[in-house]
Structure formats: C-alpha cells, structure tokens
Motif scaffolding. Structure first.
Motif, PDB file in Angstrom:
ATOM      1  N   GLN A   1     -10.289  -8.552   4.745  1.00 36.07           N
ATOM      2  CA  GLN A   1     -11.085  -7.486   4.140  1.00 36.07           C
ATOM      3  C   GLN A   1     -11.490  -7.889   2.731  1.00 36.07           C
TER       4      GLN A   1
ATOM      5  N   VAL B   1     -10.746   5.037  -3.885  1.00 33.85           N
ATOM      6  CA  VAL B   1      -9.883   4.757  -2.731  1.00 33.85           C
ATOM      7  C   VAL B   1      -8.664   3.926  -3.103  1.00 33.85           C
TER       8      VAL B   1
ATOM      9  N   ASP C   1       0.843  -1.194   0.000  1.00 31.42           N
ATOM     10  CA  ASP C   1       0.000   0.000   0.000  1.00 31.42           C
ATOM     11  C   ASP C   1       0.881   1.247   0.000  1.00 31.42           C
TER      12      ASP C   1
ATOM     13  N   LYS D   1     -13.792   4.522   6.106  1.00 30.59           N
ATOM     14  CA  LYS D   1     -12.825   3.688   6.833  1.00 30.59           C
ATOM     15  C   LYS D   1     -11.415   3.888   6.307  1.00 30.59           C
ATOM     16  N   ILE D   2     -11.292   4.051   4.987  1.00 29.21           N
ATOM     17  CA  ILE D   2      -9.964   4.116   4.381  1.00 29.21           C
ATOM     18  C   ILE D   2      -9.418   5.544   4.363  1.00 29.21           C
ATOM     19  N   LYS D   3     -10.281   6.507   4.023  1.00 32.57           N
ATOM     20  CA  LYS D   3      -9.785   7.877   3.829  1.00 32.57           C
ATOM     21  C   LYS D   3     -10.193   8.849   4.927  1.00 32.57           C
TER      22      LYS D   3
ATOM     23  N   TYR E   1      -8.547   1.100  -5.127  1.00 32.53           N
ATOM     24  CA  TYR E   1      -8.704  -0.291  -5.535  1.00 32.53           C
ATOM     25  C   TYR E   1      -8.529  -0.393  -7.047  1.00 32.53           C
TER      26      TYR E   1
ATOM     27  N   VAL F   1     -17.055   2.365   3.291  1.00 30.62           N
ATOM     28  CA  VAL F   1     -15.727   1.878   2.899  1.00 30.62           C
ATOM     29  C   VAL F   1     -14.766   3.053   2.735  1.00 30.62           C
ATOM     30  N   VAL F   2     -15.230   4.105   2.049  1.00 27.56           N
ATOM     31  CA  VAL F   2     -14.391   5.284   1.819  1.00 27.56           C
ATOM     32  C   VAL F   2     -14.012   5.933   3.146  1.00 27.56           C
TER      33      VAL F   2
ATOM     34  N   ASN G   1      -4.449   1.360  -9.451  1.00 19.00           N
ATOM     35  CA  ASN G   1      -4.879   2.224  -8.340  1.00 19.00           C
ATOM     36  C   ASN G   1      -6.026   3.099  -8.809  1.00 19.00           C
TER      37      ASN G   1
ATOM     38  N   GLU H   1       0.213   4.320   0.636  1.00 23.11           N
ATOM     39  CA  GLU H   1       0.014   5.293   1.714  1.00 23.11           C
ATOM     40  C   GLU H   1       0.489   4.765   3.075  1.00 23.11           C
ATOM     41  N   THR H   2       0.182   3.491   3.362  1.00 31.23           N
ATOM     42  CA  THR H   2       0.500   2.965   4.696  1.00 31.23           C
ATOM     43  C   THR H   2       1.800   2.156   4.734  1.00 31.23           C
TER      44      THR H   2
END
Length: 704
Positions: free
Chosen positions: A482, A559, A445, A693-695, A561, A690-691, A555, A447-448
């Motif tokens: 997930q 988000v 990932d 939770k991620i962003k 995917y 979902v958005v 990407n 970002e993380t």
C-alpha cells in the motif's frame, strides 16, 4: 601523520543499477592483490555482494566496505572503498556512504549513459560536496558511445566532463584506450586477465581526434593558471605531465570538473588506470574541508581537522547486526585516534560506551586493528546504544556533527508471522533490521493491531521479509503493498486549550495557546517555536508541549497517516501553582493539536514518483497513453541510441504491478526506472476512496 594522510583515499563507487559498479570493484580487488581470483556478479561469486539475496538477485543491496593498497609513483597508497547499491530502493546506502567519503567514482554505462539513479547519486554527491571522477564502463557493448555519454554528463548533470582518455574503437572493436596526458595508446592482455598492459603508439587514423581532445584537455588544465596558460599559447608541447595532473587535481577538488576515463571492467580493460586517477585526482582526508559541528555545552560551532593529535571525533554512518558478535557500528574518524578497549562519548544521546574491539572490513570479513586514526574508516564491536548518524567523540571535548538526512518510506505492507509462537521473535527481528536501515520503519496500527512495515519500494520490503526468514528463521505472511500516504493542513488555526482534571487530591492543569500552520518549505517534520512572554508558561514545560505535538503528528486527522510537516507556535498560556506539571502540558498540547488541525483543512498527500521508460520508438504512443491513464504527467520524450526515453511523474498508487504491464504493452522490450520525487496533494476523489477503504465512509472535501 600528514604523510600517512597524504597516502590515504576514502572513496565510494556509485552509479545506476547495472552500470558495473560491483564488477569494477571486483577488478580493483584483484589488481591490488586483495583477491587472488576475480569474483563475478553474474556467477553469484562477487566478494562485495556477500549477502545471499545479493548473490541470488545479481544486485547490490547493502554497501560493503574494504581496504586495498595500490602502488603508484614509487609510493604505497591505502584506499578505503565502499561499493554502493544502484537500485533506488536502497538509496539510503548511497546517502550515508557519501556523507562520510572524501571522493567518489561515478560509473556510467557506455550504452545507457546518464540514467535516473545516476542523476540521484550525482545530486547526493553535490549535497555533500564530494569530488568525483567518472568512469564510462561497458565500452565493449553493442551501442556503446563514449562521446555521447560525455555529452550527457555535461547536459544532464550540469558539470564539466574532461576526458583524460578516449577509447580505441567501440563495441566488439573496443581494444584499449588512449591516454591524452601521456599521449600514448594502452592495451590490456586478455591472456593475463588484464594484468599485463602494453604501451604503444596512437593509431594513425586517430591522430587528429587525439590532438583535438589533448589540446582541449591541456587548455582546460592551464586556464586557471596564468603562467601555465601563457606557456600553452606559446608552445602546448612544453607543458609537462606533472603540470597537467596538478591543475586537473585542483579543479577536481574544487568540483569544477570531473575527469572522465573509460574501459570495460568485465573484459578487464581500464581498471588500473582508474586506480591511478583515484590517486591523482581524488582528495586525501586533509584536502577536504574540516568537519564542523556544535559543542553541546557552549552551543557554539567548532571545527575538527584531520589530525591524530586533535580530540577524537567520528560519525557512525551504519549499524549492522553480525551473527557472531551482535551489533556493530561503521564509523568515519575525522580527528584524533580511537584505541580498542577505550570509552567514547555519544554526543547525541549523552551516554558513554566502551568499544571492546575495532576491526576493518573486507565485505563481511573482519580484520582486527589496535586503533583507528583521523581520516580512516573502521568498525566498532561491542556497542549497545549507538545509532546511525550519531557523533562519537571525546567526553572532554564534545561535539555534535551534522547527522545524515534520510528519505521518507513510500510503500507499506501489513505483516504477521505464520505461527503465533513467532510474534515476539518477529518484533525483535524487525527492530534489529530497523536499527540497520533508517528508511525501514515499523508501527502497530492502533485500530487493527496489525504490524505495518514501511520502506522505499516493493523490492526493499521483499528483501526485508526474506532476511527475516533466512537470518531469524521467521516465516511471514504479508498483505498487498500500500502507499504510505501523509497528511497536511492547508490553513493556519489558533487554538487555546485548557486541560483540567480534579481527582480529590493533586489534580492536573495546563493552559496553552498554540498556532498551527502549514510549512511552506519542504522540510519534513515539526517546526516548533516558543513565543511565550513573561514566563506565563515556565520554560521547563515547553519541551513537554513540543513532545505532545510531535507524537500527535504520528497519527493524522483524516485517517491516521503521519502529518508531513507542521509549524507550531506557542503564543501564550497559564499554569496552576500546584496542579501543573509536564504531563499536563503534554496532554493539553495533544488535545490542542487534534482540535486545531481538524479545523485547518486537513488533506491527504501522496508520494509522486519520477518515472523513466526506455522503449523502442514504435511503443512510445502506448507508453505515454498508459502514463496518462495512471494520472501521470509527461515531462519529456527524447532520443537515445536505438530507443526513445519517456520521462514523467506519476503517483505511486498507480504504479503497483507496472513492470509486468509495461512488458505486456511493449512485448518485453522496454525497461523502466521509478524513484521518489515529492509529496503532492491527493485529488478529492482519490482521497475519498482511500478514506472509504480505511474507515468505511466518505468525508466531504473542504475547500480553502
């Protein structure tokens, strides 16, 4: 050569989990003399389930190959067998096996009948035009019903089952079978573990039933042959056994029928007659259509026939890592001969490789051979760059065979090593496992910085993590499973992107005009078209544009995917005589993708699973109510012996922990099966969740 091919069979054994595939294979190994002791799945001693994880869990995880010899009608036949998994998480093993096999044995449980994975396997075999015989196993179990299963094969699989045997008794009273062609009863001696078979007369109380099914069999065999059919109408008794075998074989090879046999592999009943049926009805390598592919030089279609004198061609259908010799490749030879120590051409990569040794496998044991000829299956040792689905051929006669299509992963998990020292080892181990399994993917990932692994289900990823621990000595910490969402666009958008960069010296320039649109068919990936006229963009820059778009699709816009599918059409553009190069056009394509897809009403897609629950009747209401709570759609509720079958489709996001919950609401009396069906648009409220939770924020849904 033709005589050698005539006495060769390449078959797979496939079915739903717990139908008895591996048990049947173990009996085949015993009766053919390959093994001197019967291995049992429930004891963890099955030869073909050689992995530690398979022995501990009592399931098949990886397809295992072996070669046996069977004497039939004064001839010795070579049978290459691949035992495949029944669990839906490992369906890739079935897919790649059926791609290279000539025939298959479909095993059905005498109680469960046609179960969900049975249907999946049958569709896979249809896709690759594989003739099948059916073996109804476990006729000794409580609730076994041969004729009910035959009916299910007809109704659920849309094929024509033709029983060539019927059982003598059922459940505890199952005693043997009646061969409808020989018109005799057969019993297997339990004292000799079924090695001794006794022929006898048909029981009096079964004569009428036998006559009915025998007449149907002969009529079915004769109906495609006018002379034989006239003979049948005049005097059915005058038709010879050889005539029946010949016509049944012809119909099986044309996939008009599936001959049906029965038995109880665990009790050593019916396996030898199953081997006879493999010889009688399943194809030799030259009985199937010649393989065809594209010559990469001429771009024309060419055929390769099952002949050792033709140019060499083969398909690598499985890559594995051996602890002693490193990477090995399982391959099926379609034409020509491959000798140990020779060099082959990989038509997919354009590289040559030397095959140092060739072996044939018996589960995880290797038997060296000097050469492998057309129609045979072998394993190459000493490979470097060969991947699953690559075509191996003679460099003077190159050909690219159709590769193997694999399903997309639907579950993902973040993993990290328990000690920092294992970071590099983890990466190497994961990459090796990803080489073996095309449905297992890894990405980091952006970002993380987390390592995300994706697969076909929770069990699939559990086995991967367990293999890392046992084979590479790496302990992992994993996150919560997930859903592997996808993204898609709903609107066609045309965008012109001009990329300029001046740095004082040679700059960068690219101008592209691209139309991005949704793809109506369910093809996964990029559909790329070049409609540039008049050479406004030179041809050498077009692949760079495609590369930029293809990599950007990994990407997505919402988000991050991957984009599920996309059509990109390059309509126009321009270049600079000095500043334009391939990199500039790749960057321009990436920027065009981001800007256009942002305006193309992007949406999140979620995997929808096909669910089947077998439950006692009193719990049907609880099961269906629970299905509705999980955003499921009920398709059907039908009866099965002593139970009800609930079928529906439900989002994967709602199904984590379902097995435990189902046990709770049905007092442990229901069973379930879950397999991937398709991707569908996620409801706006779920997408927002979902958005968020991620962003960390909610994007407003946009309507078409």
């Amino acid at each position: 050569m033709s005589d050698k091919l005539q006495h060769t069979r390449n078959i797979g054994i496939a079915a739903h989990i717990d139908a008895g595939k591996t048990t049947t294979t173990e009996r085949i190994l015993y009766y053919t003399g390959k093994n001197y002791k019967i291995g049992e799945v429930h004891e963890g001693s099955a030869t073909m389930d050689w992995m530690v994880q398979e022995q501990e869990r009592g399931i098949t995880i990886t397809s295992a190959a072996t070669t046996v010899y069977w004497n039939y009608d004064n001839s010795r036949y070579k049978i290459n067998i691949i035992d495949t998994p029944g669990h839906v998480d490992f369906t890739v093993e079935v897919e790649r096996s059926l791609r290279i096999l000539d025939g298959a044995i479909a095993v059905f449980c005498g109680v469960g009948g046609v179960e969900p994975q049975s249907e999946t396997v049958w569709r896979q075999a249809d896709r690759y035009k594989v003739p099948r015989i059916s073996f109804i196993n476990k006729m000794d179990r409580t609730g076994a019903d041969f004729f009910h299963v035959v009916n299910e094969i007809r109704e659920k699989l849309g094929t024509r089952p033709v029983p060539i045997q019927i059982p003598i008794g059922a459940e505890d009273n199952f005693a043997g079978v009646i061969d409808l062609i020989k018109n005799k009863a057969y019993h297997w001696d339990p004292e000799t573990l079924g090695k001794d078979i006794y022929e006898g007369d048909i029981p009096e109380d079964m004569m009428e039933m036998v006559q009915k099914y025998r007449n149907e069999l002969i009529e079915g065999a004769a109906e495609e042959n006018e002379e034989l059919f006239a003979k049948f109408l005049e005097n059915p008794a005058s038709i010879k056994e050889e005539d029946i075998h010949l016509e049944l074989r012809k119909a099986t090879l044309q996939r008009r029928i599936t001959p049906v046999l029965c038995g109880a592999a665990l009790r050593n009943i019916g396996v030898q007659s199953l081997l006879d049926a493999v010889i009688n009805y399943l194809p030799a390598p030259y009985d199937v259509e010649s393989i065809s592919g594209i010559n990469p030089y001429t771009e024309k279609q060419e055929a390769r026939h099952a002949d050792e004198n033709e140019p060499f061609s083969a398909l690598a259908f499985k890559i594995a890592t051996d602890p002693f010799v490193g990477r090995i490749a399982f391959f099926r030879v379609y034409s020509g001969t491959l000798k140990a120590g020779s060099t082959i051409y990989n038509a997919n990569t354009g590289k040559k490789e030397r095959i140092s040794r060739i072996v044939q496998m018996h589960a995880n044991k290797q038997s060296p051979v000097e050469q492998i000829e057309a129609g045979d299956i072998g394993v190459a040792i000493g490979i470097k760059k060969i991947r699953t689905g690559d075509t191996l051929c003679d460099d003077k006669h190159p050909i690219v065979l159709e590769t193997i299509a694999f399903p997309e992963p639907v579950v993902r998990v973040a993993v990290e090593p328990k000690t920092q020292d294992d970071v590099d080892k983890m990466e190497q181990g994961l990459n090796k496992l990803a080489e073996e399994d095309p449905t297992f993917t890894i990405r980091v990932d952006d970002e993380t910085g987390q390592t995300i692994i994706s697969g076909m289900g929770e069990l699939h990823l559990d086995v991967i993590i367990d293999r890392l621990k046992r084979e590479f000595n790496i302990e992992l910490t994993k996150g919560t499973p997930q859903v592997a969402y996808k993204e898609a666009i709903r609107k066609t958008v045309r965008h012109r992107e001009v990329y300029k960069k001046q740095t004082g010296g040679k700059g960068k320039f690219a101008d592209v005009d691209i139309e991005f649109s949704p793809v109506d068919d369910n093809s996964i990936g990029l559909k790329f078209e070049n409609h540039v006229q008049g050479g406004n963009i030179p041809k050498e820059y077009i692949p760079a544009i495609e590369k930029g778009i293809r990599e950007s699709m990994m990407n997505g816009i919402i988000v991050g995917y991957p984009l599920f599918n996309l059509k990109a059409t390059v309509l126009d553009g321009s270049t600079h005589s000095v500043d334009s190069d391939a990199m500039a056009f790749e960057i321009a394509a990436r920027q065009a993708f981001r800007k256009a897809c942002n305006q193309a009403l992007p949406v999140l897609l979620e995997p929808i699973m096909r669910l089947e629950v077998v439950t006692p009747e009193e719990y049907v209401g609880d099961v269906t109510a629970d299905l509705n709570k999980r955003r499921g759609m009920l398709d059907d509720v039908s009866s099965r012996i002593g139970a009800q079958v609930v079928k529906g489709k439900v989002p994967l996001a709602e199904m984590f922990g379902y097995v435990t919950h189902l046990r709770s609401i049905t007092s442990g009396r229901a069973t379930s099966n879950l397999e991937f069906s398709h991707y569908a648009q996620t409801p706006p409220e779920v997408q927002n969740e979902v958005v968020y939770k991620i962003k960390g924020y909610i994007s407003e849904p946009r309507e078409v």
